[in-house]
Design an enzyme around this catalytic site. Structure first.
Site, short mmCIF file in Angstrom:
data_model
loop_
_atom_site.label_atom_id
_atom_site.label_comp_id
_atom_site.label_asym_id
_atom_site.label_seq_id
_atom_site.Cartn_x
_atom_site.Cartn_y
_atom_site.Cartn_z
N GLY A 34 -55.57 68.95 92.60
CA GLY A 34 -54.22 68.41 92.53
C GLY A 34 -53.68 68.04 93.89
N ALA A 35 -54.52 67.42 94.73
CA ALA A 35 -54.17 67.18 96.13
C ALA A 35 -53.65 65.78 96.41
CB ALA A 35 -55.38 67.47 97.03
N ILE A 69 -47.58 69.88 96.78
CA ILE A 69 -48.12 71.06 97.46
C ILE A 69 -49.59 70.88 97.80
CG2 ILE A 69 -48.62 73.52 97.21
CD1 ILE A 69 -46.11 73.77 95.51
N TYR A 115 -46.13 76.82 78.59
CA TYR A 115 -46.26 76.91 80.04
C TYR A 115 -46.40 78.36 80.50
CZ TYR A 115 -45.03 76.38 84.98
OH TYR A 115 -45.02 76.43 86.37
#
Length: 383
Positions: free
Chosen positions: A64-65, A69, A219
Site C-alpha cells: 500500500g505504498a 502512510i 472493519y
C-alpha cells in the site's frame, strides 16, 4: 500633495500607541492561546522516530505504498539506504510513487511491484517475482488496508475488508516466511487500528452471509484478526529471530477515509478541512511507528507486542485469547488452501488413498518448483 500629507498625518495620529499595546493583556492572551494550540497540535501528531539504523544492504517490502502512510514509510526507509519494494495495487500510481521516492531520496534502489491483496493469484505472482530477483527480505511492512467500504466480495469470495486487511496479508506473510527466516534477524510489522477493540470474529460467518452487513463491524473484525494473528505468528516464530509486531498508527488524514461522508461529501469535506488538519495526524506522522519498529535497535528482539505512539499498549482481551488465535489460524489455512492448491496445480491436502500415487508424483514435481510454494503447503497439510 498637501492633501496626501494631511491623510498621512491623520493615519499616524490614529495609530494605537505601541506602549499602550504592551500594557494590555491581549498580546499575552494571544501568545498564550497560539502557543497552546501549537502544543496541542504537536501532541496530537504524536512522537517522531528521530533515531533508528541505516538500512544499507537491507531489502524491504512496503504494501500500500502508492500514497499516504505507505509512501511515507518507503521515503523514510529509502533515505536510510534500503532497497525498497513498493507493493501497490494501482500500477500507474505505484510507478509514479516509486519515481517520486527515487527523486526525493536519490536512492535508485526503489521499485514498484504490482500487488492486489484482494487476489490470492496476485499475491502468489508477486511473491514469485520477488523471490526470482531477491535473495533476502529484512523487513515486511503490511501497511495496505481499506476502511468502511461498501459491501462486496473479492475474486476469491471473501468480504473485501476482511481479505484486504487480514487474509491477504496473512497469505502474503506465509508465502514469505521462508525467506524471512533465511534473512534473520528480520522483522514483520502488521497494521491494525483502535477499532480492533470493538471487534468480534465470527468464524462461521466471516463474510456476513447469515447476518446484515455492517461496514463498521466488518472493519473491526478484520483489524481484530490482524492483532490475533500477529500474536500467534510471533509465538510460532519465537526461535527463528524473526520478530512480528502490530501497530496502530492513529487517525491520519489519508485516503483510507475515502468511503466516509467526511471525504465523500464536498460540502462536509470543505467545512471540516480545518478541523481535520488540526485534529488528525499527517501521513508522515502515521509512518513514524513503522519506522520505529523497523529500524531501531531497541526493537531488534521485541516480538508479539502491540504499539501505539512508539510505546507498547495493551489490547482487547479477545486478541490475547489463545483458543481464538489458533482457531483463526487454522481457519485461515483452510480459507487460503484453494490458493495454495492453485500454486501447486494439484489437489487439496485431503486427497483420498486412491489418489495417493498421483499425489506423490505431484510432490516430486513440487520440490523442483520455487520456494514460494513451501511455506504455505507445509501449513495447509495441517488442516
Amino acid at each position: 500633495m498637501a492633501h496626501r500629507s494631511k491623510a498621512m498625518d491623520d493615519f499616524f495620529a490614529n495609530m494605537p500607541n505601541p506602549d499602550a499595546i504592551f500594557q494590555s493583556w491581549w498580546p499575552w492572551i494571544f501568545a498564550f492561546g497560539s502557543g497552546s494550540l501549537y502544543g496541542v497540535r504537536q501532541w496530537l501528531r504524536g512522537p517522531k522516530c528521530t533515531g533508528g539504523n541505516k538500512l544499507h544492504n537491507k531489502v524491504v517490502i512496503v504494501t500500500g505504498a502508492s500514497s499516504g502512510i505507505g509512501k511515507e514509510i518507503a521515503l523514510n526507509f529509502a533515505n536510510r539506504g534500503g532497497k525498497i519494494i513498493m507493493a501497490c495495487r494501482d500500477e500507474t500510481q505505484g510507478k509514479l510513487a516509486a519515481e517520486d521516492v527515487r527523486k526525493e531520496t536519490e536512492n535508485m534502489d526503489v521499485y514498484f511491484s504490482k500487488l492486489d491483496l484482494n487476489s490470492f493469484k496476485s499475491i502468489k505472482d508477486f511473491v514469485e517475482r520477488f523471490k526470482k530477483k531477491e535473495k533476502r527480505l529484512d523487513i515486511l511492512v503490511n501497511n495496505a488496508g481499506v476502511m468502511m467500504c461498501p459491501e462486496g466480495k473479492t475474486e476469491d469470495g471473501f468480504d473485501i475488508q476482511f481479505q484486504t486487511n487480514y487474509l491477504g496479508p496473512f497469505y502474503l506473510t506465509e508465502l514469505l516466511l521462508d525467506i524471512l527466516k533465511e534473512s534473520a534477524p528480520s522483522r514483520i510489522i502488521n497494521t491494525t487500528a483502535a477499532a480492533h477493540n470493538l471487534g468480534d470474529i465470527d468464524l462461521e460467518d466471516i463474510n456476513f452471509e447469515n447476518r446484515d452487513y455492517n461496514a463498521g463491524e466488518s472493519y473491526s473484525q478484520s483489524k481484530l484478526a490482524v492483532v490475533a494473528h500477529t500474536f500467534h505468528l510471533a509465538e510460532r516464530l519465537k526461535d527463528s529471530k524473526v520478530t512480528c509486531n502490530v501497530i496502530s498508527p492513529g487517525i491520519c488524514n489519508t485516503n483510507i477515509y475515502r468511503y466516509l461522508p467526511l471525504k465523500q461529501k464536498k460540502f462536509i469535506r470543505i467545512s471540516f478541512a480545518p478541523f481535520m488538519w488540526f485534529l488528525m495526524k499527517t501521513a508522515e506522522d502515521g509512518a513514524q511507528l513503522s519506522v520505529y519498529c523497523g529500524t531501531t535497535s531497541e526493537m531488534a528482539e521485541v516480538t508479539g507486542k502491540h504499539f501505539k505512539d512508539c510505546k507498547e499498549e495493551k489490547v482487547n482481551e479477545k486478541a490475547n485469547d489463545k483458543l481464538l488465535q489458533e482457531q483463526l489460524y487454522q481457519a485461515s489455512l483452510k480459507w487460503t488452501k484453494s490458493a495454495a492448491a492453485a500454486i501447486e496445480g494439484g489437489d487439496d491436502s485431503q486427497t483420498n488413498s486412491s489418489d495417493k500415487k498421483d499425489e506423490d508424483n505431484e510432490k516430486k514435481v513440487t520440490r523442483r518448483k520455487e520456494k514460494v510454494v513451501q511455506s504455505v503447503m507445509e501449513r495447509v497439510s495441517l488442516s
